[in-house]
Design a protein around this motif. Structure first.
Motif, PDB file in Angstrom:
ATOM      1  N   GLU A   1     177.866 132.941  -6.283  1.00  0.00           N
ATOM      2  CA  GLU A   1     177.122 133.606  -5.202  1.00  0.00           C
ATOM      3  C   GLU A   1     178.041 134.325  -4.228  1.00  0.00           C
ATOM      4  N   ARG A   2     179.198 133.722  -3.931  1.00  0.00           N
ATOM      5  CA  ARG A   2     180.153 134.347  -3.023  1.00  0.00           C
ATOM      6  C   ARG A   2     181.572 134.379  -3.617  1.00  0.00           C
ATOM      7  N   THR A   3     181.642 134.528  -4.917  1.00  0.00           N
ATOM      8  CA  THR A   3     182.942 134.562  -5.596  1.00  0.00           C
ATOM      9  C   THR A   3     182.946 135.678  -6.640  1.00  0.00           C
TER      10      THR A   3
ATOM     11  N   ARG B   1     187.159 134.747  -2.915  1.00  0.00           N
ATOM     12  CA  ARG B   1     185.982 134.332  -2.145  1.00  0.00           C
ATOM     13  C   ARG B   1     185.644 135.462  -1.187  1.00  0.00           C
TER      14      ARG B   1
ATOM     15  N   ASP C   1     182.725 137.217   1.858  1.00  0.00           N
ATOM     16  CA  ASP C   1     181.807 136.856   2.942  1.00  0.00           C
ATOM     17  C   ASP C   1     180.429 137.484   2.780  1.00  0.00           C
ATOM     18  N   PHE C   2     180.105 137.904   1.560  1.00  0.00           N
ATOM     19  CA  PHE C   2     178.796 138.509   1.336  1.00  0.00           C
ATOM     20  C   PHE C   2     178.203 137.952   0.043  1.00  0.00           C
ATOM     21  N   GLU C   3     176.913 138.125  -0.097  1.00  0.00           N
ATOM     22  CA  GLU C   3     176.254 137.661  -1.317  1.00  0.00           C
ATOM     23  C   GLU C   3     176.561 138.635  -2.448  1.00  0.00           C
ATOM     24  N   VAL C   4     177.103 138.111  -3.523  1.00  0.00           N
ATOM     25  CA  VAL C   4     177.512 138.949  -4.642  1.00  0.00           C
ATOM     26  C   VAL C   4     176.292 139.346  -5.468  1.00  0.00           C
TER      27      VAL C   4
END
Length: 355
Positions: free
Chosen positions: A157-159, A177, A179-182
């Motif tokens: 989700e964040r990677t 990592r 700071d946003f939703e991938v």
């Protein structure tokens, strides 16, 4: 360290045929056994008619010339570093590699689409295992190597995984990592953005200043993508810095004459910057530095055999062996040359096959 004067003296030495044969026989016997060699043993090895007394007299002359040493009060002699230098330059006859040995080396390189880092590491390990010396593999990246492709791959989700592929086949990746939703759309957008500005550029052109300029060209995504662009810079720098590895360092512990010096030498070889220095500069094919000829005190009782080879049009690959002064030079030099030739062909081919 052998002085420039001593090196010139070795080059200027003139030995008659019998003394050359005696010196050659002593060096090759000492290389084989590691034990001082006496006149009776030399007499049994030579194809000349000479009494042990005559041979002892010639050995005394070779001793006075600095080509032989007497380690203790026994009648035996051992070659000096100057003696080995003379042998390598004037007397050594390289041993050809047998078809069986060639086939074994080629089998190790019989891979498809090799990863350059893995290939160079495996070659160094195989060379260390074969020679029982320390093997060093080092490359610098040719200026013609380009960024072939950049990919941003969602991992969680964040990677994400950042991947940089170069035109020489090198592949570097890093898990980041964020700071946003991938999402798939974000990954596609960044992949297209990065390739539009970086694909086709020389690896050594990807500077921190250039990457910083890109961060301001993504508009609202500047803060979001800064860490990803920084990761790309780091990966390009890794590729540009080339490859370096040492293998077989514990091999040195097997040589009695090196046990008192192996700790300092191993510490030096464990430091990339120090180890690279001993490879030497210049556009040479083969370079052998014997004992005190080396610039480092840690190598005063060791020899370095280094071979340079091309990757594409650039002379940017080096293979080296570090071992005792009594290396089996006639055998080891042809083998390290063959390893280098195979690496050159395979890495150059990988570069040509990249679109």
């Amino acid at each position: 360290m052998m002085s420039a004067k001593e090196s010139k003296e070795v080059m200027a030495l003139e030995l008659d045929n019998r003394k050359q044969k005696i010196l050659k026989a002593i060096i090759e016997e000492y290389t084989r056994t590691g034990e001082p060699v006496g006149s009776k043993r030399i007499a049994s090895l030579l194809d000349i008619v000479a009494s042990p007394a005559t041979i002892r007299n010639d050995m005394a002359i070779l001793f006075d010339m600095g080509l032989l040493e007497q380690p203790h009060t026994s009648a035996g002699r051992v070659p000096s570093h100057m003696g080995y230098r003379y042998y390598i330059d004037h007397l050594m006859v390289p041993s050809p590699i047998s078809p069986k040995e060639m086939a074994a080396i080629e089998a190790m390189f019989n891979v498809r689409d090799p990863d350059p880092d893995r290939l160079l590491s495996d070659a160094a390990q195989a060379l260390a295992d074969y020679t029982h010396c320390v093997a060093i593999s080092s490359t610098t990246t040719p200026p013609e190597v380009l960024v072939r492709h950049i990919e941003l791959i969602p991992a969680a989700e964040r990677t994400v995984i950042i991947m940089v592929i170069a035109s020489n086949g090198a592949v570097k990746s890093r898990v980041c990592r964020v700071d946003f939703e991938v999402t798939k759309n974000i990954c596609e957008f960044f992949t297209n953005f990065a390739n539009a500005r970086l694909a086709g550029k020389s690896i050594n052109e990807i500077s921190s200043a250039y990457i910083n300029s890109l961060t301001f060209s993504v508009g609202d995504y500047t803060e979001v993508f800064t860490s990803l662009l920084t990761a790309i810079y780091s990966l390009c720098k890794e590729i540009n810095d080339g490859q370096f590895c040492t293998r077989g360092m514990t091999n040195l512990l097997a040589y009695d004459e090196m046990k008192d010096f192996s700790k300092d030498l191993l510490l030096m070889l464990g430091k990339k910057e120090r180890a690279i220095e001993l490879l030497g500069d210049g556009n040479f094919d083969v370079r052998v530095t014997v004992g005190k000829e080396n610039n480092s005190m840690e190598l005063a009782n060791a020899s370095v055999v280094a071979v340079r080879y091309n990757i594409g049009p650039s002379r940017c690959g080096t293979l080296a062996l570090v071992g005792p002064v009594r290396m089996e030079y006639p055998k080891l030099i042809p083998h390290i040359e063959y390893f280098a030739r195979m690496l050159s062909e395979l890495l150059s081919e990988a570069m040509r096959e990249q679109p």
